[in-house]
Design an enzyme around this catalytic site. Structure first.
Site, PDB file in Angstrom:
ATOM      1  N   TYR B 284      97.558  36.522  97.021  1.00 44.43           N
ATOM      2  CA  TYR B 284      98.594  35.535  97.906  1.00 44.43           C
ATOM      3  C   TYR B 284      97.683  34.310  98.774  1.00 44.43           C
ATOM      4  CZ  TYR B 284     102.890  34.386  99.911  1.00 44.43           C
ATOM      5  OH  TYR B 284     104.384  33.698 100.314  1.00 44.43           O
ATOM      6  N   TYR B 329     103.809  26.880  94.472  1.00 42.83           N
ATOM      7  CA  TYR B 329     104.203  27.930  95.440  1.00 42.83           C
ATOM      8  C   TYR B 329     105.345  28.510  94.792  1.00 42.83           C
ATOM      9  CZ  TYR B 329     105.716  30.002  99.954  1.00 42.83           C
ATOM     10  OH  TYR B 329     106.250  30.672 101.146  1.00 42.83           O
TER      11      TYR B 329
END
Ligand SMILES: [Zn+2]
Lengths: 122, 379
Positions: B284, B329
């Site tokens: 992440y 994203y």
């Protein structure tokens, strides 16, 4: 502000730096909570702290703001297990580990300035 | 290892992945994005909506709920659904929880999706956060993810000597991968000079430390390993799935350690592997710093050495799709989908040769005190 924290904000409005202290085990805690996370009891009292903190970290934020501003992450000198944030009120960038004093605003909120009188590099 | 955990290992699989295009303005609703990604993932698996009996998502009040998506695709009376409140820290938890539902026999085919118009409709840091803790941040204009990660990044720099160039190398390396990814929003290679010259957002973080606000959706299909073997694509087994808590921004804990440090041993134990077995890591990367701290907390290097380690190129290839920094994203599921592509061997020009085991992770728990992660294995 929520119900757990209302009294803390009232103290800030009076210019008092405080955290809760557990009546049972003495642990200092912030933010305000009903239960002690160490001994899981409910009894607590307000502990008034010396108006002094230590800078742990900081940022200079340009994010969606017309002018950059600095936010510090501070641990109260008398409750180093607690973490607070606030706007930096110094002429220069903060320094890691430096001592800072709180400025209580009418908002209410807490801002921090260097404990050395000038706050400048001079 | 408890027998039930051993029973869970490799019992379920990811059978399909699906994407919408990524853009700065999708021009459509999050409901439409969700439906498109789900249809794409089902097609990839060789399944259709009539096979689906479970639907899962996570969101922060910014996207279509499973209760809208199900009827919109004619998925009537699903046996199981999950509408998880939360952002990037739970992106992988929804896949893990879908795997639990499938392993338990409650559902047979679950679609997990994340649909966001994160640039054109719901920009991060703009929506009100319902946590009472934000009252301690808001008076100072503080609390946006970039500000909070900048604070932790500064702490890491002060404590361990981590340098801007270490962050920069993460950004440069991921852009190089994105150049080989047709889906990626940003494909033009960048240099360290470009990185250092990019404007400050929340010092010490710069523009090129930050993820791309993106409109798009990703979906994945979870089913039993047994059923996945009969479907269109090579199955990717879910060897481990873990989620759990850590410290929040108001907790007194060590600020350079994330919730991932507590989760990693459980995750590796569940999957029966260790960091040295990971062939590819999709970590992440809301900001470059989160990659560095996870390289430490998932055990690829010692605490404090993440900066030099990331810059050295040692360890497994990281964020082979370009990550949030360069692909786009989509809040975590695009990392899961990329891991699946790598393990199936269909990642095209960016394929990691011989990839058999992948780690994919959620936001490591700096903002909400929780994280989640998966270990996947070629079936
Ligand atoms: Zn106590």
């Amino acid at each position: 502000m929520d119900r757990d924290s209302a009294e803390w904000w009232e103290l800030v409005a009076k210019g008092v730096l405080a955290v809760q202290r557990c009546d049972s085990c003495g642990l200092a805690r912030f933010p305000a909570r009903a239960f002690c996370a160490a001994c899981r009891t409910e009894g607590w009292s307000w502990a008034r702290l010396a108006p002094l903190g230590v800078v742990e970290s900081w940022i200079v934020s340009h994010w969606r703001a017309p002018e950059p501003f600095t936010v510090v992450r501070v641990r109260p000198a008398e409750a180093p297990g607690c973490v607070m944030y606030g706007t930096w009120r110094g002429e220069r960038e903060p320094r890691q580990g430096e001592r800072v004093v709180p400025l209580f605003t009418d908002q209410p909120s807490i801002e921090w300035r260097p404990a050395d009188a000038s706050g400048s590099d001079a | 290892m408890a027998k039930r955990l051993l029973d869970f290992r490799d019992a379920t699989a990811l059978a399909g992945i699906g994407y919408t295009s990524f853009s700065k303005d999708s021009g459509v609703s999050t409901l439409t994005l969700a439906c498109r990604a789900i249809m794409s993932a089902l097609d990839d698996a060789g399944l259709g909506p009539d096979d689906v009996d479970g639907i899962a998502t996570h969101r922060v009040g910014d996207s279509a709920a499973p209760s809208l998506v199900g009827p919109a695709l004619g998925i009537h009376a699903p046996a199981w659904h999950l509408d998880q409140f939360g952002g990037g820290s739970v992106s992988h938890a929804i896949v893990g929880q879908a795997a639990l539902a499938v392993a338990a026999g409650i559902a047979d085919v679950v679609v997990c999706y994340r649909a966001i118009n994160a640039r054109s409709e719901f920009r991060m840091g703009s929506a009100p956060n319902p946590s009472p803790e934000t009252q301690y941040l808001a008076p100072y204009g503080y609390g946006a993810p970039v500000q909070q990660f900048a604070m932790y990044a500064r702490t890491h720099m002060l404590k361990y000597g981590t340098k801007a160039e270490h962050f920069g190398q993460v950004a440069v390396a991921q852009r190089a991968y994105a150049a080989r990814n047709p889906r990626a929003l940003m494909r033009r290679p960048i240099t360290m000079s470009d990185y250092l010259a990019s404007r400050p957002i929340a010092e010490p973080l710069r523009l090129l430390d930050c993820c791309l606000e993106t409109d798009g959706a990703v979906a994945v299909v979870v089913t039993t390993a047994e059923r996945a073997r009969d479907l269109r694509r090579p199955p990717v087994l879910i060897s481990g799935a873990a989620w759990g808590g850590g410290d929040s921004f108001l907790s007194p804990g060590e600020p350079t350690v994330t919730a991932a440090a507590a989760l990693a041993p459980r995750l590796y134990g569940m999957a029966g592997v260790g960091p040295a077995d990971i062939d590819v890591a999709e970590l992440y990367d809301c900001f470059t710093y989160s990659v560095i701290v996870q390289l430490e907390d998932y055990g690829f290097c010692a605490k404090g050495e993440g900066g030099p380690f990331a810059a050295s190129g040692e360890g497994p290839p990281v964020n082979t799709h370009g990550g949030f920094l360069s692909e786009g994203y989509v809040h975590g599921l695009n990392h899961v989908a990329e891991a699946v592509s790598q393990l199936r061997g269909d990642a095209g020009e960016r394929q990691v040769a011989g990839a058999e085991v992948a780690l994919s992770t959620a936001q490591p728990g700096h903002i909400l005190p929780a994280t989640s992660a998966l270990i996947l294995r070629r079936g």
